[in-house]
Design a protein around this motif. Structure first.
Motif, PDB file in Angstrom:
ATOM      1  N   SER A 470       0.837  -1.203   0.000  1.00  0.00           N
ATOM      2  CA  SER A 470       0.000   0.000   0.000  1.00  0.00           C
ATOM      3  C   SER A 470       0.875   1.257   0.000  1.00  0.00           C
ATOM      4  O   SER A 470       1.851   1.351   0.750  1.00  0.00           O
ATOM      5  N   GLY A 471       0.545   2.197  -0.866  1.00  0.00           N
ATOM      6  CA  GLY A 471       1.288   3.445  -0.964  1.00  0.00           C
ATOM      7  C   GLY A 471       2.418   3.423  -1.968  1.00  0.00           C
ATOM      8  O   GLY A 471       2.968   4.479  -2.302  1.00  0.00           O
ATOM      9  N   ALA A 478      -5.613   2.371  -6.140  1.00  0.00           N
ATOM     10  CA  ALA A 478      -6.978   2.614  -6.609  1.00  0.00           C
ATOM     11  C   ALA A 478      -7.641   1.315  -7.053  1.00  0.00           C
ATOM     12  O   ALA A 478      -8.827   1.075  -6.783  1.00  0.00           O
ATOM     13  N   HIS A 479      -6.868   0.455  -7.738  1.00  0.00           N
ATOM     14  CA  HIS A 479      -7.408  -0.837  -8.185  1.00  0.00           C
ATOM     15  C   HIS A 479      -7.754  -1.718  -6.981  1.00  0.00           C
ATOM     16  O   HIS A 479      -8.814  -2.374  -6.971  1.00  0.00           O
ATOM     17  N   VAL A 480      -6.903  -1.747  -5.988  1.00  0.00           N
ATOM     18  CA  VAL A 480      -7.162  -2.556  -4.798  1.00  0.00           C
ATOM     19  C   VAL A 480      -8.418  -2.070  -4.090  1.00  0.00           C
ATOM     20  O   VAL A 480      -9.262  -2.881  -3.668  1.00  0.00           O
ATOM     21  N   ASP A 481      -8.577  -0.757  -3.970  1.00  0.00           N
ATOM     22  CA  ASP A 481      -9.776  -0.215  -3.316  1.00  0.00           C
ATOM     23  C   ASP A 481     -11.042  -0.646  -4.060  1.00  0.00           C
ATOM     24  O   ASP A 481     -12.028  -1.066  -3.439  1.00  0.00           O
ATOM     25  N   ARG A 482     -11.012  -0.547  -5.398  1.00  0.00           N
ATOM     26  CA  ARG A 482     -12.185  -0.960  -6.183  1.00  0.00           C
ATOM     27  C   ARG A 482     -12.443  -2.454  -6.025  1.00  0.00           C
ATOM     28  O   ARG A 482     -13.598  -2.892  -5.905  1.00  0.00           O
ATOM     29  N   THR A 483     -11.372  -3.244  -6.028  1.00  0.00           N
ATOM     30  CA  THR A 483     -11.513  -4.695  -5.960  1.00  0.00           C
ATOM     31  C   THR A 483     -12.057  -5.138  -4.608  1.00  0.00           C
ATOM     32  O   THR A 483     -12.956  -5.988  -4.529  1.00  0.00           O
ATOM     33  N   LEU A 484     -11.532  -4.566  -3.533  1.00  0.00           N
ATOM     34  CA  LEU A 484     -12.023  -4.941  -2.212  1.00  0.00           C
ATOM     35  C   LEU A 484     -13.462  -4.485  -1.997  1.00  0.00           C
ATOM     36  O   LEU A 484     -14.239  -5.158  -1.298  1.00  0.00           O
ATOM     37  N   ALA A 485     -13.819  -3.369  -2.610  1.00  0.00           N
ATOM     38  CA  ALA A 485     -15.216  -2.921  -2.527  1.00  0.00           C
ATOM     39  C   ALA A 485     -16.127  -3.901  -3.270  1.00  0.00           C
ATOM     40  O   ALA A 485     -17.223  -4.234  -2.798  1.00  0.00           O
ATOM     41  N   LEU A 486     -15.687  -4.363  -4.462  1.00  0.00           N
ATOM     42  CA  LEU A 486     -16.457  -5.352  -5.217  1.00  0.00           C
ATOM     43  C   LEU A 486     -16.566  -6.649  -4.422  1.00  0.00           C
ATOM     44  O   LEU A 486     -17.636  -7.269  -4.364  1.00  0.00           O
ATOM     45  N   LEU A 487     -15.464  -7.040  -3.800  1.00  0.00           N
ATOM     46  CA  LEU A 487     -15.464  -8.263  -2.983  1.00  0.00           C
ATOM     47  C   LEU A 487     -16.500  -8.157  -1.873  1.00  0.00           C
ATOM     48  O   LEU A 487     -17.291  -9.074  -1.648  1.00  0.00           O
ATOM     49  N   LEU A 535      -3.303  -2.075 -15.494  1.00  0.00           N
ATOM     50  CA  LEU A 535      -4.288  -1.375 -14.676  1.00  0.00           C
ATOM     51  C   LEU A 535      -4.425   0.102 -15.009  1.00  0.00           C
ATOM     52  O   LEU A 535      -5.370   0.750 -14.545  1.00  0.00           O
ATOM     53  N   GLY A 536      -3.496   0.643 -15.780  1.00  0.00           N
ATOM     54  CA  GLY A 536      -3.490   2.073 -16.047  1.00  0.00           C
ATOM     55  C   GLY A 536      -4.580   2.528 -17.011  1.00  0.00           C
ATOM     56  O   GLY A 536      -5.214   1.712 -17.691  1.00  0.00           O
ATOM     57  N   ASP A 537      -4.748   3.834 -17.111  1.00  0.00           N
ATOM     58  CA  ASP A 537      -5.795   4.392 -17.974  1.00  0.00           C
ATOM     59  C   ASP A 537      -5.543   4.132 -19.458  1.00  0.00           C
ATOM     60  O   ASP A 537      -6.488   4.038 -20.240  1.00  0.00           O
ATOM     61  N   ASP A 538      -4.269   4.047 -19.854  1.00  0.00           N
ATOM     62  CA  ASP A 538      -3.967   3.849 -21.278  1.00  0.00           C
ATOM     63  C   ASP A 538      -3.522   2.416 -21.573  1.00  0.00           C
ATOM     64  O   ASP A 538      -2.777   2.152 -22.506  1.00  0.00           O
ATOM     65  N   ARG A 539      -4.002   1.463 -20.776  1.00  0.00           N
ATOM     66  CA  ARG A 539      -3.673   0.051 -21.021  1.00  0.00           C
ATOM     67  C   ARG A 539      -4.322  -0.410 -22.328  1.00  0.00           C
ATOM     68  O   ARG A 539      -5.370   0.089 -22.739  1.00  0.00           O
ATOM     69  N   GLY A 540      -3.684  -1.409 -22.961  1.00  0.00           N
ATOM     70  CA  GLY A 540      -4.207  -1.947 -24.204  1.00  0.00           C
ATOM     71  C   GLY A 540      -4.788  -3.332 -24.010  1.00  0.00           C
ATOM     72  O   GLY A 540      -4.566  -3.990 -22.986  1.00  0.00           O
ATOM     73  N   ALA A 541      -5.534  -3.798 -25.004  1.00  0.00           N
ATOM     74  CA  ALA A 541      -6.166  -5.112 -24.919  1.00  0.00           C
ATOM     75  C   ALA A 541      -5.267  -6.221 -25.438  1.00  0.00           C
ATOM     76  O   ALA A 541      -5.514  -7.396 -25.174  1.00  0.00           O
ATOM     77  N   GLN A 542      -4.207  -5.867 -26.185  1.00  0.00           N
ATOM     78  CA  GLN A 542      -3.322  -6.859 -26.790  1.00  0.00           C
ATOM     79  C   GLN A 542      -1.915  -6.719 -26.228  1.00  0.00           C
ATOM     80  O   GLN A 542      -1.530  -5.671 -25.706  1.00  0.00           O
ATOM     81  N   TYR A 543      -1.125  -7.793 -26.356  1.00  0.00           N
ATOM     82  CA  TYR A 543       0.284  -7.709 -25.989  1.00  0.00           C
ATOM     83  C   TYR A 543       0.998  -6.729 -26.913  1.00  0.00           C
ATOM     84  O   TYR A 543       0.687  -6.621 -28.099  1.00  0.00           O
TER      85      TYR A 543
END
Length: 559
Positions: A470-471, A478-487, A535-543
């Motif tokens: 953390s930190g 941010a991803h962990v917060d969203r994931t734990l909230a979904l959990l 996890l970033g905003d500009d991540r792509g769908a392909q390698y």
């Protein structure tokens, strides 16, 4: 024979000298060349195994071992139901190359070394050894994995364990079916699935009737029996004692009974599989077959789950091993071939693809070794809780990523990659089995939900694991917060909504787990690139779709 100079043309003999092709990738040290794996082995507490791993790495990278891996998949197993006189034989014939491969793996403890010598780091060292062998020939890894995992289901039943565990721990390999009194080693398989049940093992119709004591007489049919040449098998059956229905029990079924008598184990046919060709999978029938209960009668699912947890771990390790083979072959090819005036590896578009494949492999490998660490002797209650959730989470995601990773690496070799002369065509067919074996995607995602709803400690342990970084990354936080909230939300939703979102939750948990591991064990440059790319905003769908500014060349150089 006359030696000709490089590039010389000879009329009537040869049209040209072939250039711009990398030499064969043989006689390499698969461990010494794999710096991320060596660093992780040390980081997870098994640095003492370095000499043995280097020896194994040189072996599996040798021309002879790679030739055996090729032959074992070309000359596939053959079932012999009867001998020439029509008597039941029920044996599977393998090419000698397969026996050489599995013999080397057993000799180096890829099966049960962690049980036989339970010192700190033993499970990590065994996992690394397993990956080295599975990287080059994956089919033999099935019986190796099952023998390792079966120990967990057997050890609490001394009426089986006292005789069979010393044999399972042996580093000798004897492929023949011999009387138990004269055979000092053993491999152990399993037969769970039935045609009408599939993953729903409770729908099976195989029965076991008590013969007194721990012995039962089994009747039924199994749709998938893995590695039918093994010396014994774990089998699920509905057992009865007298007129009492005991429920679903786990039975230990040896191929040989005392005094050289063969147990009834009828091999109906071998499966014609997409991949995993060197390893036989069979349909088998039991008709008065003798088995011995493991654990408590009627608690078979609980007993077999101890084995399943570990075979699921090996699905992660096997997939990571396949990713390493794919990456290594792609790197080798692109470093030895030019196009448009430069080596392929130095072409920016190709460098990005290779770097992305490398990041995927390292995250998968770290997941596998971290899980292996959680299975070490003396694991804490928190470790046990964490592995209950982290194992299916990782199995779901890592194994899902395997086939696409193999395809992208195959494409790096161009037309060569699409031919059987190179190993990536075989690897592309191999990777899907890891996502299917021991629970396909939906089954695993539902197991993730089950672990969370039945065992709140597993969710807490997972959150603690993620909290260790953390930190360190605002994107990951941010991803962990969203994931734990979904959990939290899904554990309180109705069953339909929770199941609908089970795959999303499993993916999010897996990515958080991998990103946290990358931050702890990979160079910061690589960890930050992985997090931004996944996890970033500009991540792509392909390698190959990496965020701007990624130092792809440095990532590739490390691998």
């Amino acid at each position: 024979m006359t030696a000709f100079s490089r590039g010389q043309r000879v009329i009537g003999s040869a049209t040209h000298y072939v250039e711009n092709q990398p030499r064969w990738r043989v006689d390499v040290d698969e461990y010494g060349l794999n710096a991320p794996l060596a660093a992780a082995v040390s980081g997870f507490g098994a640095e003492w195994a370095d000499p043995e791993l280097r020896e194994a790495g040189a072996l599996v990278g040798s021309a002879g071992f790679q030739r055996d891996a090729y032959l074992a998949n070309v000359h596939t197993p053959i079932a012999h139901a009867h001998d020439r006189w029509g008597f039941r034989l029920d044996e599977v014939e393998y090419d000698p190359s397969y026996h050489r491969v599995i013999g080397e793996a057993v000799a180096r403890g890829a099966h049960t070394s962690a049980w036989a010598d339970p010192r700190p780091g033993a499970h990590v060292a065994r996992a690394a050894t397993f990956m080295l062998f599975a990287q080059v020939e994956p089919g033999h890894a099935c019986p190796v994995s099952m023998t390792h995992a079966a120990v967990a289901s057997i050890e609490g039943s001394p009426w089986v364990a006292d005789e069979w565990l010393p044999r399972a721990y042996s580093r000798e390999y004897e492929p023949r079916l011999l009387p138990n009194e004269t055979k000092s080693s053993a491999l152990i398989g399993m037969a769970m699935t039935e045609k009408q049940g599939g993953s729903d093992v409770r729908a099976g119709t195989t029965t076991g009737e008590s013969m007194g004591g721990h012995a039962y007489q089994i009747t039924g049919h199994k749709w998938f029996c893995s590695a039918p040449m093994s010396d014994a098998f774990l089998v699920l059956a509905h057992t009865t004692r007298g007129n009492v229905d005991e429920g679903l029990s786990c039975l230990f079924v040896p191929r040989m009974l005392p005094h050289g008598m063969r147990n009834v184990f009828r091999i109906q046919r071998l499966k014609d599989k997409l991949g995993n060709r060197s390893n036989a999978s069979a349909e088998v029938e039991f008709d008065g077959t003798v088995g011995f209960v493991l654990g408590e009668p009627g608690r078979g699912v609980r007993t077999i789950l101890e084995m399943v947890q570990r075979t699921r771990l090996d699905c992660v390790l096997g997939t990571a091993a396949g990713m390493r083979q794919s990456l290594a072959e792609a790197l080798w090819h692109t470093r030895g071939r030019e196009a448009f005036g430069a080596l392929l590896v130095d072409q920016p578009a190709m460098t990005a693809v290779l770097a992305d494949l490398a990041l995927e492999y390292e995250a998968a490998m770290l997941s596998g070794l971290r899980l292996a660490q959680l299975f070490e002797a003396g694991a804490t209650d928190r470790d046990v809780a964490l592995r209950r959730l982290a194992t299916p989470v990782s199995k779901y995601w890592v194994c899902k990523r395997g086939p696409q990773h193999a395809y992208e690496a195959l494409e790096c070799l161009g037309g060569n990659g699409y031919t059987e002369s190179f190993p990536l065509a075989r690897r592309y067919r191999e990777q899907p089995v890891m996502a299917i074996w021991e629970g396909s995607g939906n089954v695993i995602a539902l197991d993730v939900l089950r672990a969370l709803t039945r065992d709140s400690e597993s969710g807490e342990a997972f959150a603690d694991e993620l909290g260790s970084t953390s930190g360190a990354s605002t994107v990951l936080d941010a991803h962990v917060d969203r994931t734990l909230a979904l959990l939290s939300r899904l554990t309180h939703e109705d069953a339909t909504e929770a199941q609908t979102q089970a795959r999303r939750l499993s993916e999010d948990l897996a990515l958080a787990f991998q990103a946290s591991l990358m931050l702890r064990h990979a160079p910061s440059r690589d960890a930050e690139a992985f997090i931004a790319a996944r996890l970033g905003d500009d991540r792509g769908a392909q390698y190959g779709v990496l965020p701007s500014g990624t130092d792809a060349a440095a990532i590739v150089a490390r691998h």
